[in-house]
Motif scaffolding. Sequence first.
Motif, PDB file in Angstrom:
ATOM      1  N   ARG A   2       0.829  -1.199   0.000  1.00 42.31           N
ATOM      2  CA  ARG A   2       0.000   0.000   0.000  1.00 42.31           C
ATOM      3  C   ARG A   2       0.867   1.253   0.000  1.00 42.31           C
ATOM      4  O   ARG A   2       1.843   1.355   0.728  1.00 42.31           O
ATOM      5  N   LYS A   3       0.481   2.215  -0.831  1.00 46.38           N
ATOM      6  CA  LYS A   3       1.176   3.499  -0.852  1.00 46.38           C
ATOM      7  C   LYS A   3       0.786   4.293   0.387  1.00 46.38           C
ATOM      8  O   LYS A   3      -0.385   4.354   0.746  1.00 46.38           O
ATOM      9  N   ALA A   4       1.764   4.916   1.006  1.00 42.85           N
ATOM     10  CA  ALA A   4       1.493   5.756   2.179  1.00 42.85           C
ATOM     11  C   ALA A   4       0.683   6.972   1.765  1.00 42.85           C
ATOM     12  O   ALA A   4       0.937   7.599   0.729  1.00 42.85           O
ATOM     13  N   LYS A   5      -0.322   7.319   2.595  1.00 42.55           N
ATOM     14  CA  LYS A   5      -1.189   8.473   2.352  1.00 42.55           C
ATOM     15  C   LYS A   5      -0.563   9.708   3.000  1.00 42.55           C
ATOM     16  O   LYS A   5      -0.372   9.729   4.214  1.00 42.55           O
ATOM     17  N   ILE A   6      -0.284  10.711   2.177  1.00 41.10           N
ATOM     18  CA  ILE A   6       0.351  11.937   2.654  1.00 41.10           C
ATOM     19  C   ILE A   6      -0.592  13.116   2.425  1.00 41.10           C
ATOM     20  O   ILE A   6      -1.121  13.304   1.332  1.00 41.10           O
ATOM     21  N   LEU A   7      -0.797  13.917   3.468  1.00 42.34           N
ATOM     22  CA  LEU A   7      -1.550  15.162   3.360  1.00 42.34           C
ATOM     23  C   LEU A   7      -0.550  16.306   3.381  1.00 42.34           C
ATOM     24  O   LEU A   7       0.291  16.385   4.287  1.00 42.34           O
ATOM     25  N   VAL A   8      -0.626  17.190   2.387  1.00 39.57           N
ATOM     26  CA  VAL A   8       0.256  18.346   2.295  1.00 39.57           C
ATOM     27  C   VAL A   8      -0.547  19.587   2.698  1.00 39.57           C
ATOM     28  O   VAL A   8      -1.580  19.878   2.098  1.00 39.57           O
ATOM     29  N   VAL A   9      -0.062  20.297   3.710  1.00 38.82           N
ATOM     30  CA  VAL A   9      -0.709  21.516   4.183  1.00 38.82           C
ATOM     31  C   VAL A   9       0.283  22.657   3.956  1.00 38.82           C
ATOM     32  O   VAL A   9       1.270  22.779   4.674  1.00 38.82           O
ATOM     33  N   GLU A  10      -0.005  23.464   2.935  1.00 37.89           N
ATOM     34  CA  GLU A  10       0.936  24.503   2.488  1.00 37.89           C
ATOM     35  C   GLU A  10       0.139  25.641   1.861  1.00 37.89           C
ATOM     36  O   GLU A  10      -0.698  25.401   0.991  1.00 37.89           O
ATOM     37  N   ASP A  11       0.386  26.874   2.303  1.00 34.39           N
ATOM     38  CA  ASP A  11      -0.389  28.005   1.789  1.00 34.39           C
ATOM     39  C   ASP A  11       0.079  28.524   0.436  1.00 34.39           C
ATOM     40  O   ASP A  11      -0.666  29.201  -0.253  1.00 34.39           O
ATOM     41  N   GLU A  12       1.285  28.206   0.050  1.00 36.68           N
ATOM     42  CA  GLU A  12       1.811  28.651  -1.251  1.00 36.68           C
ATOM     43  C   GLU A  12       1.490  27.571  -2.283  1.00 36.68           C
ATOM     44  O   GLU A  12       2.089  26.490  -2.277  1.00 36.68           O
ATOM     45  N   SER A  13       0.541  27.849  -3.175  1.00 42.20           N
ATOM     46  CA  SER A  13       0.038  26.810  -4.084  1.00 42.20           C
ATOM     47  C   SER A  13       1.117  26.230  -4.995  1.00 42.20           C
ATOM     48  O   SER A  13       1.123  25.017  -5.242  1.00 42.20           O
ATOM     49  N   ILE A  14       2.022  27.041  -5.479  1.00 45.65           N
ATOM     50  CA  ILE A  14       3.073  26.519  -6.359  1.00 45.65           C
ATOM     51  C   ILE A  14       3.978  25.554  -5.599  1.00 45.65           C
ATOM     52  O   ILE A  14       4.316  24.477  -6.099  1.00 45.65           O
ATOM     53  N   ILE A  15       4.350  25.915  -4.385  1.00 42.96           N
ATOM     54  CA  ILE A  15       5.186  25.038  -3.560  1.00 42.96           C
ATOM     55  C   ILE A  15       4.421  23.759  -3.233  1.00 42.96           C
ATOM     56  O   ILE A  15       4.973  22.650  -3.322  1.00 42.96           O
ATOM     57  N   ALA A  16       3.148  23.886  -2.883  1.00 48.78           N
ATOM     58  CA  ALA A  16       2.337  22.719  -2.546  1.00 48.78           C
ATOM     59  C   ALA A  16       2.247  21.748  -3.722  1.00 48.78           C
ATOM     60  O   ALA A  16       2.382  20.528  -3.549  1.00 48.78           O
ATOM     61  N   MET A  17       2.009  22.279  -4.914  1.00 47.73           N
ATOM     62  CA  MET A  17       1.901  21.434  -6.098  1.00 47.73           C
ATOM     63  C   MET A  17       3.235  20.752  -6.405  1.00 47.73           C
ATOM     64  O   MET A  17       3.260  19.583  -6.788  1.00 47.73           O
ATOM     65  N   GLU A  18       4.325  21.464  -6.226  1.00 47.87           N
ATOM     66  CA  GLU A  18       5.652  20.884  -6.465  1.00 47.87           C
ATOM     67  C   GLU A  18       5.931  19.748  -5.479  1.00 47.87           C
ATOM     68  O   GLU A  18       6.407  18.677  -5.859  1.00 47.87           O
ATOM     69  N   ILE A  19       5.637  19.979  -4.205  1.00 42.79           N
ATOM     70  CA  ILE A  19       5.835  18.933  -3.196  1.00 42.79           C
ATOM     71  C   ILE A  19       4.950  17.733  -3.524  1.00 42.79           C
ATOM     72  O   ILE A  19       5.410  16.588  -3.514  1.00 42.79           O
ATOM     73  N   GLY A  20       3.686  17.994  -3.843  1.00 42.03           N
ATOM     74  CA  GLY A  20       2.770  16.915  -4.180  1.00 42.03           C
ATOM     75  C   GLY A  20       3.245  16.095  -5.364  1.00 42.03           C
ATOM     76  O   GLY A  20       3.217  14.862  -5.336  1.00 42.03           O
ATOM     77  N   SER A  21       3.701  16.766  -6.397  1.00 40.71           N
ATOM     78  CA  SER A  21       4.200  16.087  -7.595  1.00 40.71           C
ATOM     79  C   SER A  21       5.419  15.225  -7.281  1.00 40.71           C
ATOM     80  O   SER A  21       5.505  14.068  -7.710  1.00 40.71           O
TER      81      SER A  21
END
Length: 128
Positions: A2-21
């Motif tokens: 099973r892939k680990a489920k990660i929640l990203v909490v970040e107010d800067e959308s570009i940074i959040a999308m980069e981390i998520g990707s």
Amino acid sequence: MRKAKILVVEDESIIAMEIGSRLENSGYNVVGIVSSGEQAIKRTDEIIPDVILMDIILKGEIDGIETVKEIRKKHTTPIIYITAYSDKETFKRAEETSPYAFLLKPFEEDTLKDAIENALKDASSPKK
């Protein structure tokens, strides 16, 4: 496995999308990217992630540290703070929430992956 489920909490959308990707490319299941403490609490209650990556400065009424305090009332999910703020007062407040790790931005991708993997191992280990 099973892939680990990660929640990203970040107010800067570009940074959040980069981390998520980057997390998705590393084999993790990013189950949410949210920008406020209120959203993080709600999403955590809905999905109970395996690890939460938490920025300290967020949109909304509460910061990341207060968000973690609320999450801790119901969940033991490992928290990894990801922040640009390292002043002593902020660090002390964050430490009071028993985070798994505290990563200063910008951080290396390998450093983040190591912190996540170690948090997952510790969370799955039997407690003494």
